[in-house]
Each structure stands twice: as C-alpha cells, then as structure tokens.
Write an enzyme that holds these catalytic residues in place. Structure first.
Site, PDB file in Angstrom:
ATOM      1  CD1 TRP A 126      -2.594   1.720   0.427  1.00  9.00           C
ATOM      2  CD2 TRP A 126      -2.052   1.884   2.596  1.00  9.00           C
ATOM      3  NE1 TRP A 126      -3.308   2.771   0.960  1.00  9.00           N
ATOM      4  CE2 TRP A 126      -2.987   2.891   2.291  1.00  9.00           C
ATOM      5  CE3 TRP A 126      -1.581   1.793   3.901  1.00  9.00           C
ATOM      6  CZ2 TRP A 126      -3.457   3.794   3.225  1.00  9.00           C
ATOM      7  CZ3 TRP A 126      -2.035   2.691   4.855  1.00  9.00           C
ATOM      8  CH2 TRP A 126      -2.965   3.679   4.511  1.00  9.00           C
ATOM      9  CG  ASP A 207      -2.917  -3.256   6.815  1.00 13.10           C
ATOM     10  OD1 ASP A 207      -4.100  -3.220   7.177  1.00 13.10           O
ATOM     11  OD2 ASP A 207      -2.367  -2.320   6.199  1.00 13.10           O
ATOM     12  CE  LYS A 242     -10.399   0.339   2.466  1.00 10.93           C
ATOM     13  NZ  LYS A 242      -9.769   1.277   1.624  1.00 10.93           N
TER      14      LYS A 242
HETATM   15  C1  LMR Z   1      -6.539   2.557  -0.904  1.00  2.00           C
HETATM   16  O1  LMR Z   1      -5.523   1.864  -0.877  1.00  2.00           O
HETATM   17  O2  LMR Z   1      -6.941   3.100  -1.935  1.00  2.00           O
HETATM   18  C2  LMR Z   1      -7.347   2.753   0.345  1.00  2.00           C
HETATM   19  O3  LMR Z   1      -6.771   2.037   1.377  1.00  2.00           O
HETATM   20  C3  LMR Z   1      -7.599   4.174   0.676  1.00  2.00           C
HETATM   21  C4  LMR Z   1      -6.373   4.916   1.120  1.00  2.00           C
HETATM   22  O4  LMR Z   1      -6.453   5.573   2.171  1.00  2.00           O
HETATM   23  O5  LMR Z   1      -5.343   4.890   0.456  1.00  2.00           O
END
Ligand code: LMR
Length: 392
Positions: A126, A207, A242
């Site tokens: 992420w 996570d 989510k």
């Molecule tokens: C994403 O990866 O798009 C979501 O988890 C929202 C975010 O805060 O980045």
C-alpha cells in the site's frame, strides 16, 4: 517561515481523487482510491449500518469522550470477529481512527516502547505504509512478494526474503486481499510464513483491512490462525472502512497479542500513551455502529449478507473484465485477474499507459497500475476496456 517551503507532492492515491473531481469530462472513470461502488456507481451506506445508526441516535444521551482505547464492548467484539473465538487475556484491542490510525499507533508503540527499528514491507505494498511507519520513526525495508510476471505470488522468494530478516525486526503482512496486487498466500503458505517468523523472532504486524472481501468473513481470517496458534507475539491492524462501508467515519482497531495474560495489560498501557499523545481518544460514532452491528444477531447476519453482496459483485466484475478483454482479442491474457481477490488488482499497465489513460481518456488508476476493480460497473466497463485496448 512558511514562505521557504516548497509544495509537497500530491498523495499517490488520494491526490488522484482530487484530480478526478476537477476533471470536467462527463465520461471520466475513477478506479484509483479503494472505495467500493455498487452497480449504479455509488458508494452505498449499508442497510445494517443505517439501522444501527437509528438505534444509536435514539438511545444516545451523551457526546462525552470515550476512553483512550475506545468503547468497552468494542475490543472483545473485534477480537471475536478477527479470531473467530475468544482468545482469552493474551490480546488487547484499541479502537482507532481507521486502519491507518491503528498502523500509526502501532508504529509509535513499536518504535518507542518495543525498541524496534525496522519494519519490512512487501514489494509492492500500500502506497501509504512506508510514510506511516517512517513518520513513527521506523526504517522500512522490502521483502519479495510477486513472481516475475507480477501476477502471482513468488512464495519461495517470500520465504527466502523472510529468512534474511534479522530477529527483532517487524514484518508487515496483509491478511487478505493484498493491496495493491490482490495476490494472497494460501492457508498452508500462511502456516509456513508464521512458523518462519516465529523461528526467527520476527514480529508480525498483520494489516487486515479487507476482511470479507476475499473469500468470506471467516475464510479471510485464516491467515491469523497460525500466528495465534504459534503462541508468540503479533499485532493486527483492522479497518472497517471497506467491509462496513464506513470510510468517512474513520473506524479501525489495533489488537496487540502477547505470549501471556500478564503482558497484555502492559502493552495496552503503552499503546494508550501513544494514542493520548497523538489524537487523545478515538471518535465515537463508527465504533458505536460496528459494536451495534456485531453484537446484534439480526444486524450481524444482515451485515454478513451485505458483505457477501459486495464481494460477489467485485468477483463478477473481475470475470466480466477478463471476458471483455478476451472478446477484444487483447494482446495480454488478463486471466490472472480472476484468481486475485479483494478490491485491487495489478493490471500490469505501466506508468506511461497509466498516464495516457488519465490524460487522454480521463480514466484514473494508481501509478503502479493498480486497478480498483470495485469501481468497475456494467456502465463503465466497456469504455474502460476500449481505452485499455488503446493504450495496450
Ligand atoms: C486505498 O488503498 O486506496 C485505500 O486504502 C484508501 C487509502 O487511504 O489509500
């Protein structure tokens, strides 16, 4: 003092939401930020949430502060959900502002109380993981995750990478619906990962932001079983953005699991200090909704069926996308999208193709080529596929 500053770059994900809002093209499509959309392209409020909210509003008689760790009933309910059972006094849970809040508090706790210096992130991960942990003062390193074609797991590479991580470091793992790739280890592979972490004295931080979006609410929690059964310490950062559709309410949880019941309250005392010096105590409404739904039989079963609906729609769009690209004789076999899970898939589109999609077609996906499959609808699918064909 302010004038000397230079403009910060836009956020890799949320920056695109801003750009999308400002795009005047009526045919624009946003597949960037991880937000679920229904068939009509809207991000719905779940029915179970609406019902819980009306009960809360009817019965609420104070807006006073919550405790530093949140609502008293919240922790046990969250632990039941993520572990599938009461795991006794080894674990403590704090209600946090979203999953990101849980990650940041755990970062502070790990850096300042546990004395950890480095956290290992999957390559890729992420886009905000590195920033959150760096802000807490942790160094970040990466471990191998994807195979050469970047469509599936390089499991041997993952194990080899973990074997190089020094004991005392932390590893950030995604329980399910890996963000950004949609590629997850199997239950058997999780057993090996957990055993290796335990053997090497690496602290797992899991996570868990998409429970229920992969294969099912219980099925998606399989990753946690070997960590729990291994009897060692680990951390779980949950998000209910989510699976409850509570994005803007900012509701998540930090669960710290110790080896014994005596250590657990000590970890809680320090995590609470990390909260107090950060945002003091969590916002109330999201936690009240999650607690109300999880503690009521009828609301809980309604939630389960609403999560199943979202999951099924995403998987349906995966199938439809793959078929639509086959019908167009795409030069790339997108079949891998069908076996990936959760909101996201790595499309394999490169930076230039991503930029062309955005600049020429007003289609917004993250620079890494990550697509939010949950943003595809029957209405935007055909245009999306046509445009992907053009950039291919
Ligand atoms: C994403 O990866 O798009 C979501 O988890 C929202 C975010 O805060 O980045």
């Amino acid at each position: 003092m302010f004038e000397a500053m230079e403009m910060a770059p836009p956020d890799a994900i949320l920056g695109l939401t801003e750009a999308f809002k400002n795009d005047p093209n009526p045919e624009k499509i946003s597949l960037s930020v991880g937000v679920y959309k229904d068939d009509t392209g809207t991000t719905p409020i779940l029915e179970c949430v609406k019902q819980a909210e009306s009960r809360i509003i009817e019965n609420e008689n104070s807006k006073s502060y919550l405790g530093i760790d949140g609502l008293a009933e919240y922790g046990p309910l969250v632990r039941d959900l993520i572990f599938g059972e009461d795991i006794g006094g080894r674990a403590v849970t704090l209600q946090t502002p979203g999953g990101t809040g849980a990650l940041r508090v755990s970062g502070d706790f790990l850096k300042h109380k546990v004395g950890a210096s480095t956290i290992w992130l999957s390559n890729p991960t992420w886009a905000n993981h590195g920033g959150v942990f760096n802000a807490a003062g942790l160094n970040t390193e990466t471990y191998t995750y994807l195979n050469e074609s970047r469509t599936g797991l390089d499991f041997q590479g993952l194990l080899d990478s973990i074997s190089q991580i020094p004991g005392g470091d932390v590893i950030c793992l995604h329980a399910c619906c890996h963000n950004p790739t949609g590629v997850d280890p199997t239950a058997e592979q999780w057993e090996q990962v957990a055993a290796l972490c335990n053997e090497r004295g690496i602290l797992p931080l899991v996570d868990f932001a998409y429970q229920g979006f992969g294969n099912g609410i219980t099925e998606d929690a399989a990753a946690l079983i070997p960590f729990r059964q291994g009897g060692k310490e680990f951390i779980v950062c949950s998000s209910f953005s989510k699976n409850f559709g509570l994005y803007g309410e900012r509701i998540g949880a930090l669960t710290v699991v110790s080896e014994d019941d005596n250590t657990a309250p000590v970890t809680l005392s320090h995590a609470k200090r990390a909260v107090r010096t950060n945002y003091s105590n969590p916002p109330k409404h999201g936690g009240a909704i999650v607690s109300t739904v999880l503690s009521d039989e009828q609301l809980r079963s309604q939630w389960e069926s609403e999560v199943a609906q979202m999951r099924n729609r995403i998987n349906d769009m995966r199938d439809k996308f793959v078929k639509a690209m086959q019908q167009r004789n795409a030069p790339v076999d997108f079949g891998f999208i069908q076996s990936q899970r959760g909101m996201f898939s790595f499309s394999g589109l490169n930076k230039e193709q991503v930029d062309t999609l955005r600049n020429d077609h007003s289609i917004y996906i993250v620079g890494s080529g990550r697509i939010n499959v949950a943003g595809l609808t029957d209405e935007n699918l055909e245009r999306f596929c046509d445009c992907v064909m053009q950039v291919l």
